[in-house]
Design a protein around this motif. Sequence first.
Motif, PDB file in Angstrom:
ATOM      1  N   TYR A 297      -8.340   3.952 -24.510  1.00  0.00           N
ATOM      2  CA  TYR A 297      -8.948   4.863 -22.919  1.00  0.00           C
ATOM      3  C   TYR A 297      -9.243   3.498 -22.381  1.00  0.00           C
ATOM      4  CZ  TYR A 297      -9.442   9.329 -25.359  1.00  0.00           C
ATOM      5  OH  TYR A 297      -9.816  10.308 -25.474  1.00  0.00           O
ATOM      6  N   VAL A 298     -10.410   2.916 -22.451  1.00  0.00           N
ATOM      7  CA  VAL A 298     -10.935   1.297 -21.441  1.00  0.00           C
ATOM      8  C   VAL A 298      -9.380   0.836 -20.876  1.00  0.00           C
ATOM      9  CG1 VAL A 298     -11.286  -0.912 -21.517  1.00  0.00           C
ATOM     10  CG2 VAL A 298     -12.821   1.065 -22.503  1.00  0.00           C
ATOM     11  N   GLY A 299      -8.113   0.765 -21.612  1.00  0.00           N
ATOM     12  CA  GLY A 299      -7.006  -0.041 -21.305  1.00  0.00           C
ATOM     13  C   GLY A 299      -6.222   0.922 -20.049  1.00  0.00           C
ATOM     14  N   ILE A 300      -6.258   2.126 -20.367  1.00  0.00           N
ATOM     15  CA  ILE A 300      -5.698   3.021 -18.953  1.00  0.00           C
ATOM     16  C   ILE A 300      -6.649   3.207 -18.144  1.00  0.00           C
ATOM     17  CG2 ILE A 300      -5.338   5.733 -19.283  1.00  0.00           C
ATOM     18  CD1 ILE A 300      -4.473   6.183 -22.242  1.00  0.00           C
ATOM     19  N   LEU A 301      -8.291   3.013 -18.266  1.00  0.00           N
ATOM     20  CA  LEU A 301      -8.567   3.562 -16.740  1.00  0.00           C
ATOM     21  C   LEU A 301      -8.275   1.959 -15.878  1.00  0.00           C
ATOM     22  CD1 LEU A 301     -11.954   4.459 -18.567  1.00  0.00           C
ATOM     23  CD2 LEU A 301     -10.174   5.988 -17.266  1.00  0.00           C
ATOM     24  N   ILE A 302      -7.766   1.064 -17.078  1.00  0.00           N
ATOM     25  CA  ILE A 302      -8.202  -1.038 -16.424  1.00  0.00           C
ATOM     26  C   ILE A 302      -6.102  -0.247 -15.195  1.00  0.00           C
ATOM     27  CG2 ILE A 302      -7.595  -3.094 -16.369  1.00  0.00           C
ATOM     28  CD1 ILE A 302      -9.995  -2.583 -18.980  1.00  0.00           C
ATOM     29  N   LEU A 303      -5.867   0.117 -16.241  1.00  0.00           N
ATOM     30  CA  LEU A 303      -3.917   0.441 -15.697  1.00  0.00           C
ATOM     31  C   LEU A 303      -3.758   1.172 -14.110  1.00  0.00           C
ATOM     32  CD1 LEU A 303      -1.617  -0.421 -15.828  1.00  0.00           C
ATOM     33  CD2 LEU A 303      -0.736   2.004 -17.189  1.00  0.00           C
ATOM     34  N   ILE A 304      -5.483   2.268 -14.242  1.00  0.00           N
ATOM     35  CA  ILE A 304      -5.783   3.411 -13.371  1.00  0.00           C
ATOM     36  C   ILE A 304      -5.647   2.451 -12.000  1.00  0.00           C
ATOM     37  CG2 ILE A 304      -5.975   5.812 -12.716  1.00  0.00           C
ATOM     38  CD1 ILE A 304      -5.138   6.317 -15.528  1.00  0.00           C
ATOM     39  N   THR A 305      -7.333   1.920 -12.497  1.00  0.00           N
ATOM     40  CA  THR A 305      -7.797   1.344 -11.185  1.00  0.00           C
ATOM     41  C   THR A 305      -6.703   0.024 -10.627  1.00  0.00           C
ATOM     42  OG1 THR A 305      -9.567   1.604 -12.550  1.00  0.00           O
ATOM     43  CG2 THR A 305      -9.296  -0.164 -11.395  1.00  0.00           C
ATOM     44  N   LEU A 306      -6.360  -0.645 -11.633  1.00  0.00           N
ATOM     45  CA  LEU A 306      -5.647  -1.410 -10.418  1.00  0.00           C
ATOM     46  C   LEU A 306      -3.773  -0.882  -9.788  1.00  0.00           C
ATOM     47  CD1 LEU A 306      -4.564  -4.144 -14.039  1.00  0.00           C
ATOM     48  CD2 LEU A 306      -6.009  -4.230 -11.459  1.00  0.00           C
ATOM     49  N   LEU A 307      -3.840   0.797 -10.639  1.00  0.00           N
ATOM     50  CA  LEU A 307      -2.411   0.528  -8.985  1.00  0.00           C
ATOM     51  C   LEU A 307      -3.438   1.954  -8.524  1.00  0.00           C
ATOM     52  CD1 LEU A 307      -0.604   3.231 -12.370  1.00  0.00           C
ATOM     53  CD2 LEU A 307       0.639   1.504 -11.393  1.00  0.00           C
ATOM     54  N   ILE A 308      -4.726   2.228  -8.246  1.00  0.00           N
ATOM     55  CA  ILE A 308      -5.137   2.495  -7.142  1.00  0.00           C
ATOM     56  C   ILE A 308      -5.344   1.692  -5.984  1.00  0.00           C
ATOM     57  CG2 ILE A 308      -7.110   3.834  -6.549  1.00  0.00           C
ATOM     58  CD1 ILE A 308      -7.695   5.099  -8.358  1.00  0.00           C
ATOM     59  N   VAL A 309      -5.706   0.184  -6.496  1.00  0.00           N
ATOM     60  CA  VAL A 309      -6.079  -0.770  -6.166  1.00  0.00           C
ATOM     61  C   VAL A 309      -4.861  -0.940  -5.070  1.00  0.00           C
ATOM     62  CG1 VAL A 309      -6.671  -3.106  -5.423  1.00  0.00           C
ATOM     63  CG2 VAL A 309      -7.750  -2.060  -6.707  1.00  0.00           C
ATOM     64  N   PHE A 310      -3.534  -1.075  -6.029  1.00  0.00           N
ATOM     65  CA  PHE A 310      -2.405  -1.239  -5.352  1.00  0.00           C
ATOM     66  C   PHE A 310      -2.088  -0.183  -4.212  1.00  0.00           C
ATOM     67  CE2 PHE A 310       2.088  -1.011  -5.743  1.00  0.00           C
ATOM     68  CZ  PHE A 310       2.468  -1.948  -4.417  1.00  0.00           C
ATOM     69  N   ALA A 311      -2.100   0.461  -4.807  1.00  0.00           N
ATOM     70  CA  ALA A 311      -1.068   1.752  -3.371  1.00  0.00           C
ATOM     71  C   ALA A 311      -2.593   1.332  -2.536  1.00  0.00           C
ATOM     72  CB  ALA A 311      -1.580   3.001  -4.128  1.00  0.00           C
ATOM     73  N   ALA A 312      -3.244   1.796  -2.446  1.00  0.00           N
ATOM     74  CA  ALA A 312      -4.151   1.568  -1.183  1.00  0.00           C
ATOM     75  C   ALA A 312      -3.711   0.153  -0.613  1.00  0.00           C
ATOM     76  CB  ALA A 312      -6.023   1.533  -1.798  1.00  0.00           C
ATOM     77  N   SER A 313      -3.582  -0.445  -1.040  1.00  0.00           N
ATOM     78  CA  SER A 313      -3.604  -2.292   0.056  1.00  0.00           C
ATOM     79  C   SER A 313      -2.178  -2.130   0.870  1.00  0.00           C
ATOM     80  CB  SER A 313      -3.313  -3.829  -1.621  1.00  0.00           C
ATOM     81  OG  SER A 313      -4.435  -3.427  -2.065  1.00  0.00           O
ATOM     82  N   TRP A 314      -1.469  -1.363   0.072  1.00  0.00           N
ATOM     83  CA  TRP A 314       0.395  -1.337   0.219  1.00  0.00           C
ATOM     84  C   TRP A 314       0.309  -0.157   1.046  1.00  0.00           C
ATOM     85  CZ3 TRP A 314       3.165   3.183  -0.055  1.00  0.00           C
ATOM     86  CH2 TRP A 314       4.337   3.886   0.527  1.00  0.00           C
ATOM     87  N   MET A 315      -0.391   0.433   1.491  1.00  0.00           N
ATOM     88  CA  MET A 315      -0.850   1.756   1.955  1.00  0.00           C
ATOM     89  C   MET A 315      -0.943   1.539   3.397  1.00  0.00           C
ATOM     90  SD  MET A 315      -2.457   5.855   1.992  1.00  0.00           S
ATOM     91  CE  MET A 315      -1.509   6.961   2.336  1.00  0.00           C
ATOM     92  N   GLY A 316      -2.247   0.283   3.090  1.00  0.00           N
ATOM     93  CA  GLY A 316      -3.177  -0.090   4.375  1.00  0.00           C
ATOM     94  C   GLY A 316      -2.356  -1.098   5.037  1.00  0.00           C
ATOM     95  N   SER A 317      -1.708  -1.857   4.444  1.00  0.00           N
ATOM     96  CA  SER A 317      -0.678  -2.942   5.785  1.00  0.00           C
ATOM     97  C   SER A 317       0.524  -1.619   5.939  1.00  0.00           C
ATOM     98  CB  SER A 317      -0.288  -3.930   4.071  1.00  0.00           C
ATOM     99  OG  SER A 317       1.397  -3.230   3.404  1.00  0.00           O
ATOM    100  N   THR A 318       1.141  -0.810   5.542  1.00  0.00           N
ATOM    101  CA  THR A 318       2.006   0.032   5.965  1.00  0.00           C
ATOM    102  C   THR A 318       1.503   0.713   7.201  1.00  0.00           C
ATOM    103  OG1 THR A 318       3.023   0.233   3.739  1.00  0.00           O
ATOM    104  CG2 THR A 318       3.485   2.152   5.880  1.00  0.00           C
TER     105      THR A 318
END
Length: 81
Positions: free
Chosen positions: A12-33
């Motif tokens: 569960y902790v591993g999945i939550l860390i993965l989801i958090t990293l994906l959200i941070v990456f998506a927000a950064s990509w969207m902001g730069s776009t």
Amino acid sequence: MRLLDDPIRASYVGILILITLLIVFAASWMGSTLRSRSPCRSSSSRRVRKGRPGDLDVTLSYRSDDEFGTLVASFNRMTAT
């Protein structure tokens, strides 16, 4: 080490860390776009920035009801003589 004692909790902790990293990456990509599509990165704003003092005969023609529209309206009011 106590986390490894419970494999379900570790997964569960591993999945939550993965989801958090994906959200941070998506927000950064969207902001730069969105930043690269800004109407304030146009040649008009560069002309005002690099032009001679008093060279404010530029306007942006961008119509929208969002934040960019407000920013363009403010830019046009700023350069109005």
